[in-house]
Design a protein around this motif. Structure first.
Motif, short mmCIF file in Angstrom:
data_model
loop_
_atom_site.label_atom_id
_atom_site.label_comp_id
_atom_site.label_asym_id
_atom_site.label_seq_id
_atom_site.Cartn_x
_atom_site.Cartn_y
_atom_site.Cartn_z
N GLN A 180 13.51 -3.85 -12.31
CA GLN A 180 14.32 -3.86 -11.09
C GLN A 180 13.60 -3.24 -9.90
O GLN A 180 13.93 -3.52 -8.75
CB GLN A 180 15.67 -3.17 -11.31
N TYR A 181 12.59 -2.40 -10.16
CA TYR A 181 11.86 -1.74 -9.08
C TYR A 181 10.73 -2.61 -8.51
O TYR A 181 10.12 -2.25 -7.51
CB TYR A 181 11.28 -0.41 -9.56
N ILE A 213 21.84 -7.49 -7.67
CA ILE A 213 20.79 -7.44 -6.64
C ILE A 213 21.23 -8.20 -5.38
O ILE A 213 21.02 -7.73 -4.26
CB ILE A 213 19.47 -8.02 -7.18
N VAL A 228 20.50 2.18 -4.15
CA VAL A 228 19.33 1.40 -4.56
C VAL A 228 19.19 0.06 -3.84
O VAL A 228 18.13 -0.57 -3.94
CB VAL A 228 19.33 1.15 -6.09
N ARG A 229 20.23 -0.34 -3.09
CA ARG A 229 20.13 -1.62 -2.37
C ARG A 229 20.33 -1.48 -0.87
O ARG A 229 19.57 -2.04 -0.08
CB ARG A 229 21.18 -2.61 -2.92
N TRP A 235 15.83 -1.22 -5.61
CA TRP A 235 15.88 -2.25 -6.65
C TRP A 235 15.72 -3.61 -5.97
O TRP A 235 16.38 -3.90 -4.98
CB TRP A 235 17.19 -2.21 -7.40
#
Length: 290
Positions: A180-181, A213, A228-229, A235
């Protein structure tokens, strides 16, 4: 060394493993007596506090505020990987941990077998890992080699070969909490690097679902999604379970098994008697090189 947001994520999974070590044996989801030792001092103090059951319960509950079910996800994915590695040890002659972070698996493995273990990660993480291993173990095991690499830019096979990896190794590749990274190009670049793996090699990896995502399903994790988004696009890549077989087949891998949250909870959590759910956000997959 330049700071990298992804590099800072190496601590969380090891804190979880260390906290789980404070659970009674029958309730423990992860067995890792090195995890706490590999953490920096402030996190070791935090883990020490969780020897008290109320503090430990509070930490697990607090993790649910960030993402419901993520504690079970992280713990169960470690167990899934450990099971697959144990099942394969008689059939492989090298282990490669992609995105190794502070993972202790290679050092625990030296207690069982003497096969080469290659730990691959960003240069900043490899430098930190080398320092940590020296602090904890004095001298790193000769069988464990640290490989600094940028998955987005560097050639995986070249970097491994420079540290003694041979393409005729029947290797067990681990890619836990990494995909995901990376960008899609970075994931494909990594799989392209594994195309030359010997037939019979194994690959176990985790992935987050693509609909998280792209924002169409946040799986109840508003805080995680924001972190994270929305804030820094930490991600970048995801897959749907029905896409995995075709995606990896393009690089010579045959999907053997996928494990979603329901199966992982049934396999690992229910036997402990703990009431933990897992999130649909993350899945684990296991494949063989053909």
């Amino acid at each position: 060394m330049a700071r990298n947001p992804a590099a800072q994520t190496a601590f969380g999974p090891m804190v979880l493993a260390a906290v789980e070590q404070n659970e009674p044996a029958g309730r423990r989801l992860v067995d890792d007596d090195l995890a706490e030792l590999f953490l920096p001092a402030p996190l070791r103090w935090l883990v020490a506090a969780t020897r008290l059951t109320p503090v430990r319960r509070l930490m697990v509950r607090a993790s649910e505020w960030t993402g419901p079910g993520l504690w079970a996800n992280l713990a169960c994915r470690k167990r899934f990987i450990a099971d697959k590695l144990t099942e394969s040890l008689a059939d492989v002659n090298a282990v490669v941990v992609l995105g190794a972070g502070l993972d202790t698996r290679g050092y625990l493995l030296t207690r069982q077998v003497r096969i080469p273990v290659f730990e691959v990660d960003l240069p900043v993480n490899i430098a930190r890992k080398a320092k940590t291993v020296r602090r904890v173990m004095g001298q790193p095991p000769l069988s464990v080699r640290l490989v600094a690499l940028d998955f987005e830019r560097d050639d995986l096979l070249t970097a491994l070969a420079e540290h003694g990896y041979h393409t005729d190794y029947r290797a067990f590749f681990i890619c836990e909490g990494v995909t995901q990274y990376l960008s899609e190009a970075g994931v494909r670049r990594t799989l392209e690097g594994l195309r030359a793996a010997a037939p019979g090699s194994r690959l176990v990896f985790t992935y987050v679902k693509r609909d998280f995502i792209d924002g169409t399903n946040r799986y109840g994790t508003r805080t995680l999604y924001r972190n994270v988004r929305q804030r820094n696009q930490l991600w970048q890549f995801g897959l749907q379970p029905d896409e995995v077989a075709g995606f990896i087949a393009d690089y010579g891998w045959r999907l053997v098994e996928q494990a979603g949250p329901d199966e992982l909870v049934q396999r690992y959590v229910e036997p402990t008697g703990r009431k933990l759910g897992a999130s649909e956000l993350e899945w684990s997959a296991y494949a063989e090189k053909v």
